[in-house]
Every structure is written in structure tokens, then in C-alpha cells.
Write an enzyme that holds these catalytic residues in place. Sequence first.
Site, PDB file in Angstrom:
ATOM      1  N   THR A  86      -5.622  -1.767   7.271  1.00 39.23           N
ATOM      2  CA  THR A  86      -5.836  -2.678   6.909  1.00 39.23           C
ATOM      3  C   THR A  86      -7.528  -3.270   7.277  1.00 39.23           C
ATOM      4  O   THR A  86      -7.553  -4.269   7.220  1.00 39.23           O
ATOM      5  CB  THR A  86      -4.795  -3.678   8.057  1.00 39.23           C
ATOM      6  OG1 THR A  86      -5.045  -2.770   9.137  1.00 39.23           O
ATOM      7  CG2 THR A  86      -3.655  -3.490   7.151  1.00 39.23           C
ATOM      8  N   ARG A 136       6.758  -8.337   1.717  1.00 37.84           N
ATOM      9  CA  ARG A 136       7.406  -7.846   3.027  1.00 37.84           C
ATOM     10  C   ARG A 136       7.936  -9.624   3.794  1.00 37.84           C
ATOM     11  O   ARG A 136       9.286  -9.262   3.766  1.00 37.84           O
ATOM     12  CB  ARG A 136       6.388  -6.811   3.648  1.00 37.84           C
ATOM     13  CG  ARG A 136       7.202  -6.728   4.933  1.00 37.84           C
ATOM     14  CD  ARG A 136       6.554  -5.377   6.019  1.00 37.84           C
ATOM     15  NE  ARG A 136       5.905  -4.392   5.138  1.00 37.84           N
ATOM     16  CZ  ARG A 136       5.271  -3.823   5.858  1.00 37.84           C
ATOM     17  NH1 ARG A 136       4.565  -4.162   7.341  1.00 37.84           N
ATOM     18  NH2 ARG A 136       4.668  -2.374   5.658  1.00 37.84           N
ATOM     19  N   ASP A 171      -1.721   6.777   6.345  1.00 34.07           N
ATOM     20  CA  ASP A 171      -1.210   4.606   6.732  1.00 34.07           C
ATOM     21  C   ASP A 171      -2.361   5.044   7.894  1.00 34.07           C
ATOM     22  O   ASP A 171      -2.637   6.069   8.652  1.00 34.07           O
ATOM     23  CB  ASP A 171       0.603   4.231   6.874  1.00 34.07           C
ATOM     24  CG  ASP A 171       0.410   3.153   6.729  1.00 34.07           C
ATOM     25  OD1 ASP A 171      -1.089   2.508   6.603  1.00 34.07           O
ATOM     26  OD2 ASP A 171       1.064   2.191   6.963  1.00 34.07           O
ATOM     27  N   LYS A 225       1.053  -0.933  -0.026  1.00 32.75           N
ATOM     28  CA  LYS A 225       0.551  -0.089   0.051  1.00 32.75           C
ATOM     29  C   LYS A 225       0.791   1.210   0.043  1.00 32.75           C
ATOM     30  O   LYS A 225       0.467   2.099  -0.587  1.00 32.75           O
ATOM     31  CB  LYS A 225      -1.148  -0.082   0.441  1.00 32.75           C
ATOM     32  CG  LYS A 225      -2.294  -1.409   1.604  1.00 32.75           C
ATOM     33  CD  LYS A 225      -2.582  -1.087   2.636  1.00 32.75           C
ATOM     34  CE  LYS A 225      -2.256  -1.452   3.243  1.00 32.75           C
ATOM     35  NZ  LYS A 225      -1.820  -3.334   3.624  1.00 32.75           N
ATOM     36  N   THR A 226       1.455   1.353   0.911  1.00 32.23           N
ATOM     37  CA  THR A 226       2.960   2.657   1.218  1.00 32.23           C
ATOM     38  C   THR A 226       3.527   2.692  -0.170  1.00 32.23           C
ATOM     39  O   THR A 226       3.873   3.476  -0.798  1.00 32.23           O
ATOM     40  CB  THR A 226       3.636   1.881   2.063  1.00 32.23           C
ATOM     41  OG1 THR A 226       2.828   2.203   3.485  1.00 32.23           O
ATOM     42  CG2 THR A 226       4.180   3.258   2.493  1.00 32.23           C
TER      43      THR A 226
END
Length: 338
Positions: free
Chosen positions: A157, A216, A108, A63-64
Amino acid sequence: MVTGSQVTPEEDKIQFSLRPKRLDEYIGQRDLKGKLKVTLEAAQARKEPVEHMLFYGPPGLGKTTLAHIISNEMGSKIYATAGPALQRSGDLMGILTNLNEGDILFIDEIHRLSPTIEEFLYPALEDYKVDFVVDKGAFAKVINVPLKRFTLVGATTRAGSLSAPLRDRFGLYYHIDFYPPDDLAEIIIRTASLLNSYIDSESAQMVAMRSRGTPRIANRLFRRVRDYAEVKGDGRVTLELAERALDAEGIDSLGLDNLDRKLLKIVLDYYKGGPVGIEALAATLNEEADTLVDMVEPYLLKIGFVQRTRRGRMVSAEAAKHLGVALSGGSQQGLFDK
Ligand code: ADE
């Protein structure tokens, strides 16, 4: 830049240098990428800022990264922060008034904004202005401050935890889902090359299979495998070394780690397969319920090892089989079949 709370600053620094900078470098999420490309090109052609957009999905899926890609593609600046970091409207006021036309404000964990900050944000999103109160009591004055047309990129999330008024102010919603192993293997090979290392495709596929659908995690496991290959071998990652490295890290064939297995085992042994409430489970595991909900459960739900029911969490018979937990005739009340 302020970053989310789910990664350590060190981890974040490494991930940042590995992040794809342009949409074409971004691997996977083809549907989302296609839609995003159209949105960005349309906005560029109209010479307008992009509409406010929301990315939602489990942590570690990009997302980032996508927020930074949007800023690169649009040739605009990005200011990144996180819901819990914005405490006072004054902080947000400072950020908003410094944004230029087309700049990106990335928030975020946007579901964790305080109600006051959320309300302060509404006119900024809708009419590009903020109402700022100065002085107190009888001297209180509302100053109306105009803003440049910026784009808010929110990430969460938990889309369900967003208040309806905030949700309604986004023009675009993008769901990011877990990645299939082939995409993760491609990401691992790309990371290896960026780190001047090498991994063959068979080993990359094996690491990918254990990465819980999450880039990640794939990148983190690759770095552990690379360390192992450098210390125990000649630096080249082989299938055997990679398997040994992940076994040593406690990552099993499905990518489950110690915490995943502990959670499943507690539900199986202690709560007879469930149902068990998330708070009770968190207390037994000595973890925050939020950590379990955001970081641990999503993948267990995805692979059908855990089920959320109104009465609590239940564990599947398949999970018991994976862990080698014997099912004692009928006593495991909660076990469900996928
Ligand atoms: N690194 C992390 N996520 C990635 C992605 N989706 N594509 C390329 N590199 C990545």
C-alpha cells in the site's frame, strides 16, 4: 496460504471464492490488464518465468487477486505470504527452496519485511541463489544454495516505504487505482450472480457509488444488502431496500462510514479543521496511525476531503458541508478549498 492482515480470515474466505481466476474475468483496470497481458504472453512465448513485479495501491483493489491470476495464466503454483509473517531467514529459505521454475512467490505488505529478510532475498531475486549461514562463531559456514527461476510478486500500500535496493529488483511496477462506479457496479452484478442472487443495475450503481472505489468494499456492501433484502423483503434487491440497508450500516451517500466521519469531525471540531499530526489524530480516535494512513485516508484524499500537508492533515470546506458542520466565521483555520 498465509494472508494479509487487513482482512479477517472469514472475509478472506468469501472474497477468495468470488475472485476472478483469469485475466479475462477481471473487471476494470484496463490499462494495467493490457500491459500485464502482453508481459504474460511474452514470457509464455519465450518459455521463461515472468520478471519480478510489484503491485502498489490502496487495500482492497485486487493486488492479491492479480497475483493468483498470474499464477493461473502461467500455469504455475503460487505461495502466498506477507511481510510481517516472514520473521527468520530459515522460514524464507524453506519457501524458496521449494519453489519450482516459474512458480510465484507472493509477498503482501512487502514494505514490512525486516531488513535481514530483505537482504537474504536480494541474491535470490537477482541470481536465483541464497547464501545460508550454518553454525556459529568460528564454525560458521556460508552455504550457497541454488534456486529455481521463480517470480516474486510483491504488493504494497506504500511504494514509498520500500527500500531502494528492493524496489530496484522489480522489473515491472503496476499501480492499482480506485475503480470508477461503473466498474464497481459490474463487479457487484458479477458477485450477485456467483452468489445465486440478483441485483438490478440501478441498485448496483447505487451500492457502487458508496463503495469508495474499492471492490472489496463493494462485495461486502452487496452481501449486507442481500442479507437485508432476504430478511426484510423477498430476497430481490430493490433500490429502496438497498438504500435502507446501507443507511442501517452507517454508510452515507458518498460511502463514508462511521470512522471516516469521526475522523473528519474530530479534525473539524477539535482541531478547527487542522492541520493536525497523524499521531495526534490517531490517539484522539483511539486507532493505529497505520490504519488511518492505509485504510481510511486514501479515499478521503482521493475525494478531496482531506489534504496532507507538512504541518499535518487538513479537512476541506466541502467535507464540512457534507457533514453539515457549520463553519463559524474564520475560526476554522485549517479548512482549505479544493
Ligand atoms: N472481484 C473483486 N475484484 C474484482 C474485479 N476487479 N473483477 C471481477 N471481480 C472482482
